[in-house]
Structure formats: structure tokens, C-alpha cells
Design a protein around this motif. Structure first.
Motif, PDB file in Angstrom:
ATOM      1  N   ILE A 236       0.987  -1.290   0.034  1.00  0.00           N
ATOM      2  CA  ILE A 236       0.101  -0.132  -0.071  1.00  0.00           C
ATOM      3  C   ILE A 236       1.014   1.211  -0.102  1.00  0.00           C
ATOM      4  CG2 ILE A 236      -1.599   1.389   1.251  1.00  0.00           C
ATOM      5  CD1 ILE A 236      -3.070  -1.112   2.247  1.00  0.00           C
TER       6      ILE A 236
ATOM      7  N   LYS B  24      -8.123  -1.803  11.206  1.00  0.00           N
ATOM      8  CA  LYS B  24      -7.852  -2.799  10.201  1.00  0.00           C
ATOM      9  C   LYS B  24      -9.028  -3.510   9.754  1.00  0.00           C
ATOM     10  CE  LYS B  24      -5.044  -5.786  12.418  1.00  0.00           C
ATOM     11  NZ  LYS B  24      -4.110  -6.925  12.717  1.00  0.00           N
ATOM     12  N   PRO B  25      -9.278  -3.713   8.481  1.00  0.00           N
ATOM     13  CA  PRO B  25      -8.389  -3.440   7.409  1.00  0.00           C
ATOM     14  C   PRO B  25      -8.431  -1.995   6.724  1.00  0.00           C
ATOM     15  CG  PRO B  25     -10.017  -4.834   6.551  1.00  0.00           C
ATOM     16  CD  PRO B  25     -10.527  -4.545   7.876  1.00  0.00           C
ATOM     17  N   PHE B  26      -7.487  -1.507   6.343  1.00  0.00           N
ATOM     18  CA  PHE B  26      -7.988  -0.220   5.390  1.00  0.00           C
ATOM     19  C   PHE B  26      -7.479  -0.091   4.231  1.00  0.00           C
ATOM     20  CE2 PHE B  26      -3.975  -0.326   8.108  1.00  0.00           C
ATOM     21  CZ  PHE B  26      -3.052  -0.021   7.161  1.00  0.00           C
ATOM     22  N   THR B  27      -7.871   0.954   3.416  1.00  0.00           N
ATOM     23  CA  THR B  27      -7.737   0.886   1.921  1.00  0.00           C
ATOM     24  C   THR B  27      -6.569   1.989   1.855  1.00  0.00           C
ATOM     25  OG1 THR B  27      -9.221   2.524   1.685  1.00  0.00           O
ATOM     26  CG2 THR B  27     -10.097   0.179   1.122  1.00  0.00           C
ATOM     27  N   LYS B  28      -6.121   1.965   0.691  1.00  0.00           N
ATOM     28  CA  LYS B  28      -4.686   2.497   0.314  1.00  0.00           C
ATOM     29  C   LYS B  28      -5.279   4.261   0.469  1.00  0.00           C
ATOM     30  CE  LYS B  28      -3.889   3.515  -4.419  1.00  0.00           C
ATOM     31  NZ  LYS B  28      -3.710   3.015  -5.671  1.00  0.00           N
ATOM     32  N   GLU B  29      -6.658   4.311  -0.189  1.00  0.00           N
ATOM     33  CA  GLU B  29      -7.107   5.568  -0.215  1.00  0.00           C
ATOM     34  C   GLU B  29      -7.299   6.231   1.208  1.00  0.00           C
ATOM     35  OE1 GLU B  29      -8.437   3.268  -1.879  1.00  0.00           O
ATOM     36  OE2 GLU B  29      -8.033   3.652  -3.720  1.00  0.00           O
ATOM     37  N   LEU B  30      -7.685   5.541   2.217  1.00  0.00           N
ATOM     38  CA  LEU B  30      -7.835   5.809   3.577  1.00  0.00           C
ATOM     39  C   LEU B  30      -6.426   6.018   4.153  1.00  0.00           C
ATOM     40  CD1 LEU B  30      -9.795   6.303   5.877  1.00  0.00           C
ATOM     41  CD2 LEU B  30      -9.177   4.141   6.701  1.00  0.00           C
TER      42      LEU B  30
ATOM     43  N   ASN C 219      -5.236   9.476   2.580  1.00  0.00           N
ATOM     44  CA  ASN C 219      -5.988  10.604   3.271  1.00  0.00           C
ATOM     45  C   ASN C 219      -5.604  10.928   4.720  1.00  0.00           C
ATOM     46  OD1 ASN C 219      -8.565  11.723   4.857  1.00  0.00           O
ATOM     47  ND2 ASN C 219      -9.089  11.908   2.531  1.00  0.00           N
TER      48      ASN C 219
END
Lengths: 537, 228
Positions: free
Chosen positions: A26, A113-119, A122
Motif C-alpha cells: 500500500i 484494520k483493514p484499511f484501503t490505500k485511499e484511507l 487521506n
């Protein structure tokens, strides 16, 4: 924008290699290319000791060994990361409460967790922005110039930014560190006027506590607990207030309740042990100190006094063999620590006394005295209280009392320490009216101090210096006296020019204060004035 | 250990697996060297895995709520920042599904809430909206009658049944027999969770609540979260 990410050094801490790989990829996709990784707490600490990181992403759950909170504690405690480093705690649903109930050492941000790349992008953007926004404040904080930090914050606050609430909260935290209680109170009142907010109400309780308005402070903490029975901090402060009012039984119960909610707090277990002893609950004390020792295993806050307390409480419960075994571990666990020898000796004296071996007890006591004498003249107030307990148990009341008097004189304006003095007298059954002694000694110290301050104001520097220096020699651990003695000499030098000998004296006094209270809010003023007179210092 | 504890700890385990599935899916889709015959399939997988994940989070939080262990950390937050972060999390999936996800609000608007809990309510609401929206999902926030109102709207067919429907503490009954949940695809869990979390936000005078209606600014369903 990519530069913001690519130029920084990242550390990813997780015990699962798949998870590390996932986070790394990520980060890579965000343009980050300087990524180190650690598989457990020790590995992480070792890497932070070698290299400065700008961003640390740390999973709370790291398997056996240190957890994420202990990594953060150690990193901050040993100053491996500064206020400019972004520490993000990665949590799972089952660790949220655990992490958030840790009172000290909060991370900059939590990430579930889990988190996205966008989050993540940001979040990092916001945190970089915030650090940049607070750059001047943090710079002032690093040099412990609290006045300047508050000044910078006030400027930011005046521009009513988006994160006004965060800034106000930060301001109150700095105000409390700098003993600027009235200013903190004003902010709390301002926030509470708009809305009932937990951090502000809690802060209000703290200000009441520091202002010794104990009844109102208790009421505040009680209401907070009634509204939210999971608010651990309110229990901690309620117990603190109850202890200050010598309601030791109530304080023990309060801490017991807090521990049921959050059993992993090391300091809380230690406090429970101490309070249980004050109430004669030796069984509960043994349990609490046992928990404390277990929790401290991987913690930077591990200390020989925990082992000593555990051994003593075991011995009180007639488990002498186990007690001696615990004492035997002190050397192994703390091989390079002079305090360890001291605690080992006092605990041994205590256990041997319980065993009826008074010769052995005396022998250990003499060892403790010798070790204590080797310490610098000022760092031993906490040791002194341990010594008081040992003297009292071995029937040496007079020595106990004279140590108590010196400890009170050295800490005449430190209310928390004085509370502990009263509690220790209660626990150890010392026949001594600690409260009266505190009042008497305080009166004398304050009189001397005020006389010195008055002489300074009148410009009679030599007389002021003489008076305060004598007092500082008599009470080498007294922060206020040492600082005022230093200040008197500085003011004289500001008028009449500096002398090398005077500078050395000032450094000695300042050094005493730094060694017992490196964050004392008064130090910065004295040091910056000294630097003007002697730029080389 | 009773059954609900076993359930809770299994859910953690499932969640960890889902986390890794999601991360790997992300990489799979992002890697230009991968040639998928139908990329939409991968996005649908992502969409469903995210929904499963937010359902599990809701279950865990409800479990903690039932045990009195859910700590609510209400603080003041800027809505512009908050909504930006909320949509960031769903943006990739929405793009892949050909949906336009955006938000509007006054940059200075602030509100009092537990960001983590409200985020999970919104995540799951957006997850539902993804199923019903034709092209657009819109988040918005403003203040109304002393409440902060956060809306999630879509341009789909809208909620069935009697509307608008208010769900708050006073009508626990309706909460248990909500009409929209009679549509099996609109899960009862999401609505119930949202209402329970809204209730955790209260002042001495008021309590948070949710409202379901249709045709607010878009013609489809509109989920409203009212926080005091």
C-alpha cells in the motif's frame, strides 16, 4: 504531493509477514520508497534506536513480547521518536478499548484494520498537514519553552481553523504541564459553555484537583463515571483525589474498579498494591504487585521496586521462600542499575525481619544505607520513602522520622509527593504526625524562600544569594529553592556582569532540578537567561 | 467461555482473513500486469468483501454494546475532513462499479460524535447504497434543529414501505419490526446497528436517531443520521 510521501522514512511493525507485505505494498503504491519493517517490539525498538523515522505504523497486537502500546511508550520514553514523528497505531476491533484507555503516550492516530490505500493516503495527508501546522508549537515544546508554545498556539487558535477543538485541547495539556491552571480552566470553561465534552470536564476535574478543591474534584470525576462507566481516566483521577484526602479504602476500591475494566495498566496495578497495603489488605497487595511484575516484563517502565514490593507482600503473607526467590531475580533483571542493589537490600531486610532473623535484617539494612549514601544528594526521595518503611519495620523510628523530615523539606511544594509521604506513614505505622510536620516544614521553607525573593526584588542580591544558597545546601533536592537560588545569581549577573564561578554554581543548581524533574516548567526561563549571559553554556 | 464469546473471537479471525483478502484484491486489481477478462468481477468481489467486513464490525460492536463494554469517545470533528475520509475508503470500489461517490458540506461545519463508530455506520450504509444506486451516491452533512444531520442518498428505487420512518429509542418496537428490513436484501442488522449507535450519542435533552426516507435531493433512498 508525491514528494511528501516519497521523502520520508517509514517503519512498519507487525508480527505477520503477510500483513507487513500488504502494508508495504500500500505504501509503495502511494509513492513511498523508504520502508523498513520490524516483526516484533524489540526489533522495532532496535531499529528506532539506530535510525530516525518520520512515520511509524505499528500494530497493537504483536504476539508474545511487547505490545504496540509498550513500543510507543519505550520509543517516547527513550526519545527515539520526537514530537515531529507520526506514530499510527493499527488496531483490530478487539483492541480498540484497550488502546484507547491507555492514559499516557497516545499515538498520533489510530487506524482500524483493514484499511484501503485511499484511507491511509487521506489520513497521512491530514497528519502531515497537522504536523506542518503545529511546527512552531512543536519546536517550542521540544525546547520545553511552554510559554512560547502556548503563544504560538494562541495565534493558530485566533485564526479559527478547522481543527479548533484539537488545538484547544492541546493548549490545555500544555497549560497543565506548565502549571498554568487558570489558563487551562478558562479554556475548559469556554468549551463546556458550548457543550458538555468529556475531555473538558475531565480537565476541569484535574484543575480542581491541582487547586486542592478535592470535594468538587471528586464530584466531577464521579459524575463522569456515572455518565460513562468505561471512562478509565476518571477512575484514575478519582482515586488520586481520594488518596489526597486520605480516603485510602475508597481509593483502593476505585482503582479496583478501573482494573476490572482495564487490567493491563502497569502503573494502575502498582498503585493498587500500594493502596491495598495502606489498608492492610496484604493478600490483595500480593496479587496486584504480582500482576505489575508480569505486565512490566517487556516494558521500559520495569523497575526493581516492583520486585521488591512483590517480595515484601509475599513475605507479609508468610510466603518467605517465594519472597527470597523474587529478590534473587532482581540482580538478573537489572544488572546495571544501582537502584536495584538498594531495593534488593531493603526487601531482604524486610523478609529477614519477618523470618525473625534480626541480625540478617540489620545487615541488609546497613547495605541499603551504604548504597543510598552513594546516590547523588537529590535523587533519593523515592528511595527514602522505601527506606522509611524498612526502618519502621525494623523498629528504627528515629531514623525513619529524620528521613521523613528531609524528604518533606526537599519536596515541600510537591503535593503528590507529600500525599505519598502521608500514605507511607499510614502504611508503615510510623508514629509521626506527618501532616503537622508537613505544615511546619512548609511554613519554614516558604518563609525562607519568600525572604529570598523579597531580597531579590529589593536588589539586595548578595543577601538573597547567601540566604538561598544556605537553604539549597540544606535542602539539596528542593526544586523551588534551587531554582530561586539560581535565579538570584542570574539576576545579580544581569546587573553586574557574569563570573565563571557563579555560572558553575547555577549549573549545579539547575542540574539538581533537571535530574529530578527534567520537564519542570521553570527550567526553560532560567536556562535561556543563563544562555544570554554565557552563550557557551 | 460462552457461545457468544466464541462467536466474537471467531469473528475476529474471519475479519483478519477478510482483511488480507481485501489487501490482496487491491493489489491484484492495481497491478497493470494482471489481465482480467472481466475486471468488474474483481470489483464485485471487493464490494462484497467490504460489506462482509462492515457487517462483522457491526456484530462485534453490538456484542460489546450488549456486554456494556463499548466505550464511546465523543469528540468534536470537522465534517469536511471526516466525510472526505469516509468516501476515500469506498471510492475505489465505487469507481470500479461505475458509481459516482461524492459529498457536500460546509467546510466549517463541526459536530460531536465518535468518529470510529459513525464511520462504521456510514461504511455499511454506503455498502448498501452501492447495491441500489444507478449512478450516484451522495453524502452530505448540515445542521438542522440543533442536530447534526448526515445523509447518504442514492439514485436507485428507494426504500419500500411506509416512509419517512423515524427510528430512535422511543420506538424500540418499530426498531425490531422495521419495514425496510422486510426486504431481505436490506439487512435488518445495518438499520438496527445504525439506530443503536445513534442512541449512544446523547445530550441531557436529546438522543441521536435515524430516519429513512426517499427522494431527498436524489430520487432514491435517503438514510439520515441525526446526532445531537
Amino acid at each position: 504531493m508525491a514528494d511528501v510521501f516519497s521523502q520520508k522514512h517509514y517503519l512498519v511493525i507487525d508480527d505477520f509477514s503477510d500483513m507487513r507485505a500488504a502494508i508495504r505494498s500500500i505504501l509503495r503504491s502511494l509513492g513511498v520508497n523508504q520502508i523498513d519493517q520490524a516483526r516484533d517490539g524489540n526489533d522495532a525498538i532496535a531499529q528506532m534506536a539506530k535510525k530516525r523515522f518520520d512515520v511509524v505504523l505499528c500494530d497493537y497486537n504483536l504476539g508474545p513480547g511487547k505490545d504496540g502500546q509498550q513500543v510507543l511508550e519505550e520509543a517516547r520514553h527513550r526519545q527515539l521518536i520526537g514530537v515531529d514523528c507520526i506514530f499510527i497505531m493499527v488496531t483490530a476491533e478487539n483492541t480498540r478499548e484497550m488502546v484507547m484507555s491507555a492514559a499516557e503516550y497516545a499515538p498520533d492516530s489510530y487506524l482500524a484494520k483493514p484499511f484501503t490505500k485511499e484511507l491511509l493516503k487521506n489520513r497521512l495527508d491530514k497528519l502531515f498537514e497537522r504536523k506542518a501546522h503545529l511546527a512552531k508549537v512543536n519546536k517550542a515544546l521540544m525546547s520545553k519553552d511552554y510559554g512560547a508554545a502556548i503563544g504560538e498556539l494562541d495565534q493558530l487558535i485566533a485564526s479559527s481553523p478547522k481543527n479548533l477543538a484539537d488545538l484547544l485541547k492541546l493548549k490545555t495539556e500544555i497549560c497543565l504541564t506548565a502549571n498554568r491552571y487558570d489558563e487551562a480552566r478558562a479554556v475548559y470553561e469556554q468549551v463546556l459553555a458550548a457543550r458538555e465534552i468529556v475531555w473538558a470536564r475531565l480537565g476541569m476535574g484535574k484543575v480542581l484537583y491541582w487547586g486542592k478543591e478535592y470535594a468538587q474534584a471528586q464530584e466531577t470525576f464521579r459524575q463522569l463515571i456515572a455518565l460513562d462507566p468505561n471512562l478509565i481516566a476518571a477512575y484514575d483521577w478519582l482515586a488520586k483525589t481520594q488518596t489526597a484526602q486520605q480516603q485510602f479504602a475508597a481509593a483502593e476500591q476505585t482503582i479496583q474498579n478501573a482494573i476490572q475494566l482495564s487490567p493491563r495498566g502497569l502503573k494502575r496495578q502498582q498503585l493498587l498494591g500500594d493502596l491495598a497495603l495502606s489498608n492492610g489488605h496484604i493478600q490483595e497487595a500480593e496479587t496486584a504487585f504480582g500482576h505489575a511484575v508480569a505486565l512490566a516484563k517487556h516494558s521500559i517502565l520495569n523497575h526493581p521496586s516492583l520486585f521488591a514490593s512483590w517480595a515484601r507482600s509475599k513475605s507479609s503473607n508468610k510466603k518467605h521462600v517465594e519472597a527470597l526467590k523474587i529478590i534473587g531475580e532482581i540482580d538478573k533483571k537489572f544488572p546495571d542499575m544501582p537502584e536495584a542493589t538498594f531495593y534488593k537490600a531493603t526487601a531482604t531486610a524486610s523478609v529477614k525481619q519477618h523470618l525473625g532473623d534480626s541480625t540478617g535484617a540489620q545487615e541488609a539494612l546497613r547495605t541499603a544505607e551504604q548504597v543510598m549514601a552513594q546516590f547523588s544528594e537529590i535523587s533519593n526521595s523515592r528511595l527514602a520513602l522505601d527506606m522509611v518503611k524498612t526502618y519502621a519495620q525494623l523498629g528504627e523510628q528515629e531514623k525513619a522520622i529524620s528521613l521523613l523530615q528531609a524528604s518533606i523539606a526537599n519536596n515541600h511544594d510537591d503535593d503528590e509527593f507529600l500525599t505519598e509521604v502521608v500514605r507511607v506513614c499510614h502504611e508503615a505505622n510510623v508514629e509521626y504526625d506527618a501532616e503537622k510536620a508537613i505544615r511546619d516544614i512548609q511554613r519554614n521553607v516558604v518563609k525562607t524562600n519568600n525572604a529570598g525573593v523579597r531580597l531579590i526584588k529589593q536588589g539586595e542580591f548578595d543577601a538573597a544569594i547567601k540566604l538561598l544558597r544556605e537553604a539549597a545546601e540544606e535542602m539539596p533536592g528542593n526544586k523551588t529553592i534551587n531554582l530561586n537560588a539560581a535565579k538570584a545569581i542570574i539576576m545579580k549577573m544581569e546587573k553586574m556582569g557574569s563570573a565563571n564561578e557563579d555560572i558553575q554554581t547555577i549549573l549545579r543548581y539547575v542540574g539538581r532540578v533537571q535530574s529530578v524533574a527534567p520537564n519542570d516548567w521553570r527550567l526553560n526561563d532560567i536556562l535561556s537567561r543563563l544562555r544570554k549571559l554565557a552563550p557557551k553554556v | 467461555m460462552d457461545f457468544s464469546d466464541i462467536l466474537a473471537s471467531s469473528i475476529h479471525d474471519i475479519k483478519n482473513s477478510l482483511g488480507l483478502i481485501l489487501n490482496n484484491l487491491d493489489e491484484l486489481i492495481a497491478d497493470p500486469d494482471n489481465h482480467l477478462a472481466n475486471p468488474r468481477q474483481a470489483s464485485l468481489l471487493q464490494h462484497e468483501a467490504q460489506r462482509a467486513n462492515s457487517n462483522l464490525i457491526q456484530l462485534l460492536n453490538l456484542y460489546k454494546l450488549g456486554n456494556g463494554q463499548l466505550a464511546v469517545h465523543i469528540a468534536e470533528h470537522n465534517l469536511d475532513d471526516f466525510l472526505e475520509e469516509v468516501i476515500a475508503d469506498s471510492q475505489a470500489v465505487c469507481n470500479a462499479l461505475g458509481l459516482d461517490l461524492s459529498y457536500t458540506c460546509d467546510p466549517g461545519l463541526t459536530g460531536y460524535f465518535d468518529a470510529e463508530l459513525i464511520r462504521s455506520v456510514l461504511d455499511s450504509t454506503i455498502g448498501n447504497a452501492r447495491r441500489y444506486a444507478r449512478q450516484t451516491i451522495l453524502l452530505s452533512a448540515d445542521s438542522q434543529d440543533g442536530y447534526l444531520v448526515i445523509r447518504v442518498e442514492d439514485d436507485g428505487a428507494g426504500f419500500p414501505g411506509q416512509l419517512p420512518q423515524w427510528l430512535s429509542d422511543e420506538n424500540e418496537q418499530t426498531l425490531n419490526s422495521t419495514d425496510p428490513s422486510s426486504d431481505p436484501s436490506r439487512t435488518r442488522l445495518g438499520i438496527y446497528f445504525a439506530a443503536r449507535i445513534a442512541q449512544q450519542h446523547k445530550t441531557p435533552e436529546r438522543m441521536g436517531k435515524i430516519c429513512l426516507k426517499n427522494g431527498h435531493t436524489l430520487k432514491g433512498g435517503c438514510f439520515e443520521l441525526w446526532l445531537p
